[in-house]
Design a protein around this motif. Structure first.
Motif, mmCIF file in Angstrom:
data_model
loop_
_atom_site.group_PDB
_atom_site.id
_atom_site.type_symbol
_atom_site.label_atom_id
_atom_site.label_comp_id
_atom_site.label_asym_id
_atom_site.label_seq_id
_atom_site.Cartn_x
_atom_site.Cartn_y
_atom_site.Cartn_z
ATOM 1 N N ARG A 43 0.399 -1.038 0.451
ATOM 2 C CA ARG A 43 -0.131 -0.297 -0.104
ATOM 3 C C ARG A 43 0.693 1.154 -0.319
ATOM 4 O O ARG A 43 2.580 0.915 0.575
ATOM 5 N N GLU A 44 0.378 2.389 -0.761
ATOM 6 C CA GLU A 44 1.205 4.094 -0.897
ATOM 7 C C GLU A 44 0.270 4.766 -0.920
ATOM 8 O O GLU A 44 -1.153 4.997 -1.088
ATOM 9 N N PHE A 45 1.023 5.581 0.155
ATOM 10 C CA PHE A 45 0.589 7.217 0.106
ATOM 11 C C PHE A 45 -0.269 7.835 -0.960
ATOM 12 O O PHE A 45 1.203 7.663 -1.982
ATOM 13 N N VAL A 46 -1.226 8.073 -1.030
ATOM 14 C CA VAL A 46 -1.338 9.244 -2.404
ATOM 15 C C VAL A 46 -1.758 10.766 -2.550
ATOM 16 O O VAL A 46 -0.904 11.370 -2.937
ATOM 17 N N THR A 47 -2.212 10.886 -0.671
ATOM 18 C CA THR A 47 -2.729 12.445 -0.965
ATOM 19 C C THR A 47 -3.000 12.998 0.338
ATOM 20 O O THR A 47 -3.413 11.856 1.105
ATOM 21 N N THR A 48 -2.796 13.870 1.093
ATOM 22 C CA THR A 48 -3.854 14.086 2.650
ATOM 23 C C THR A 48 -3.807 15.501 1.979
ATOM 24 O O THR A 48 -3.853 16.270 1.542
ATOM 25 N N ILE A 49 -5.890 15.485 2.634
ATOM 26 C CA ILE A 49 -6.031 17.152 3.969
ATOM 27 C C ILE A 49 -6.010 17.532 4.366
ATOM 28 O O ILE A 49 -6.734 16.362 5.450
ATOM 29 N N GLY A 50 -5.885 18.636 4.809
ATOM 30 C CA GLY A 50 -6.504 19.022 6.611
ATOM 31 C C GLY A 50 -7.300 19.405 6.702
ATOM 32 O O GLY A 50 -7.939 19.191 6.030
ATOM 33 N N TRP A 51 -7.544 19.360 8.169
ATOM 34 C CA TRP A 51 -8.682 19.472 8.289
ATOM 35 C C TRP A 51 -10.006 20.164 7.467
ATOM 36 O O TRP A 51 -10.765 20.102 7.755
ATOM 37 N N ASN A 52 -8.623 21.579 7.007
ATOM 38 C CA ASN A 52 -10.190 22.944 6.806
ATOM 39 C C ASN A 52 -10.092 22.753 5.378
ATOM 40 O O ASN A 52 -10.572 23.708 4.263
ATOM 41 N N GLY A 53 -9.048 22.162 4.981
ATOM 42 C CA GLY A 53 -9.057 22.071 3.472
ATOM 43 C C GLY A 53 -7.991 22.919 3.238
ATOM 44 O O GLY A 53 -7.517 22.883 1.808
ATOM 45 N N ALA A 54 -7.200 23.669 3.836
ATOM 46 C CA ALA A 54 -5.953 24.579 3.867
ATOM 47 C C ALA A 54 -4.700 23.564 3.366
ATOM 48 O O ALA A 54 -3.669 24.796 2.622
ATOM 49 N N TYR A 55 -5.021 22.345 3.763
ATOM 50 C CA TYR A 55 -3.595 22.122 3.392
ATOM 51 C C TYR A 55 -3.828 20.802 2.845
ATOM 52 O O TYR A 55 -4.566 20.285 2.716
ATOM 53 N N GLU A 56 -2.318 20.360 1.937
ATOM 54 C CA GLU A 56 -2.999 19.059 1.266
ATOM 55 C C GLU A 56 -0.766 18.684 0.802
ATOM 56 O O GLU A 56 -0.473 19.437 1.085
ATOM 57 N N ASN A 57 -1.094 17.639 0.321
ATOM 58 C CA ASN A 57 -0.019 17.068 0.147
ATOM 59 C C ASN A 57 0.223 16.071 -0.458
ATOM 60 O O ASN A 57 -1.095 15.019 -1.109
ATOM 61 N N TYR A 58 1.096 15.547 -1.753
ATOM 62 C CA TYR A 58 0.202 14.841 -2.460
ATOM 63 C C TYR A 58 2.262 13.679 -2.783
ATOM 64 O O TYR A 58 3.364 14.332 -2.946
ATOM 65 N N ALA A 59 1.833 12.617 -3.019
ATOM 66 C CA ALA A 59 2.679 11.816 -4.274
ATOM 67 C C ALA A 59 3.614 12.602 -5.247
ATOM 68 O O ALA A 59 2.433 12.908 -5.606
ATOM 69 N N ASP A 60 4.717 11.952 -5.197
ATOM 70 C CA ASP A 60 5.159 12.717 -6.202
ATOM 71 C C ASP A 60 4.683 12.049 -8.298
ATOM 72 O O ASP A 60 4.307 12.639 -9.175
ATOM 73 N N SER A 61 4.134 10.816 -8.105
ATOM 74 C CA SER A 61 3.593 10.013 -9.198
ATOM 75 C C SER A 61 2.323 11.129 -9.429
ATOM 76 O O SER A 61 1.459 10.684 -10.325
ATOM 77 N N VAL A 62 1.903 11.305 -8.549
ATOM 78 C CA VAL A 62 0.352 11.854 -8.657
ATOM 79 C C VAL A 62 -0.380 13.250 -9.018
ATOM 80 O O VAL A 62 -0.631 14.490 -9.177
ATOM 81 N N LYS A 63 1.264 13.694 -8.582
ATOM 82 C CA LYS A 63 1.103 15.352 -8.006
ATOM 83 C C LYS A 63 1.010 15.894 -9.720
ATOM 84 O O LYS A 63 1.432 15.433 -11.065
ATOM 85 N N GLY A 64 0.154 16.868 -9.616
ATOM 86 C CA GLY A 64 -0.589 17.676 -11.012
ATOM 87 C C GLY A 64 -1.464 17.040 -11.387
ATOM 88 O O GLY A 64 -1.875 17.271 -12.813
ATOM 89 N N ARG A 65 -1.718 15.254 -11.258
ATOM 90 C CA ARG A 65 -3.094 15.195 -12.162
ATOM 91 C C ARG A 65 -4.223 14.693 -11.136
ATOM 92 O O ARG A 65 -5.616 14.358 -11.666
#
Length: 118
Positions: A43-65
């Motif tokens: 299993r691999e991480f794809v993306t995370t979003i913070g409580w109110n949506g202000a923070y986002e983080n993406y795996a390099d493999s999906v960034k921009g898509r």
């Protein structure tokens, strides 16, 4: 509980939107993430979003898509997936945790299958 939906079969280059609806928890108090697991792989991480949506983080493999978003009024987190390719084929899981810095998730959804045909 987390209920994921929206998976399916799509041609390469196409798009899908996954949804994950929470029940029985204070949704706005949880950081929400998407993970995926392809056949024969961990299993691999794809993306995370913070409580109110202000923070986002993406795996390099999906960034921009891929784009993660949430609607706290609907207790739902979304994953918009564009420009899909065969390497995106996997079971996608949503997960929830209280603390952004924690590596432990409190809740996991059951997974939804995404299959990209070339």
């Amino acid at each position: 509980q987390l209920q994921a939906s929206g998976g399916g079969l799509v041609q390469a280059g196409g798009s899908l939107r996954l949804s994950c609806t929470a029940s029985g928890l204070t949704f706005g108090s949880y950081v929400m993430s998407w993970f995926r697991q392809a056949p024969g792989k961990e299993r691999e991480f794809v993306t995370t979003i913070g409580w109110n949506g202000a923070y986002e983080n993406y795996a390099d493999s999906v960034k921009g898509r891929f784009t993660i978003s949430r609607d706290n009024a609907k207790n739902t987190v979304y994953l918009q997936m564009n420009s899909l390719n065969s390497e995106d084929t996997a079971v996608y899981f949503c997960a929830a945790k209280r603390n952004l810095g924690s590596r432990t998730y409190d809740y996991w959804g059951q997974g939804t299958q995404v299959t990209v045909s070339s």
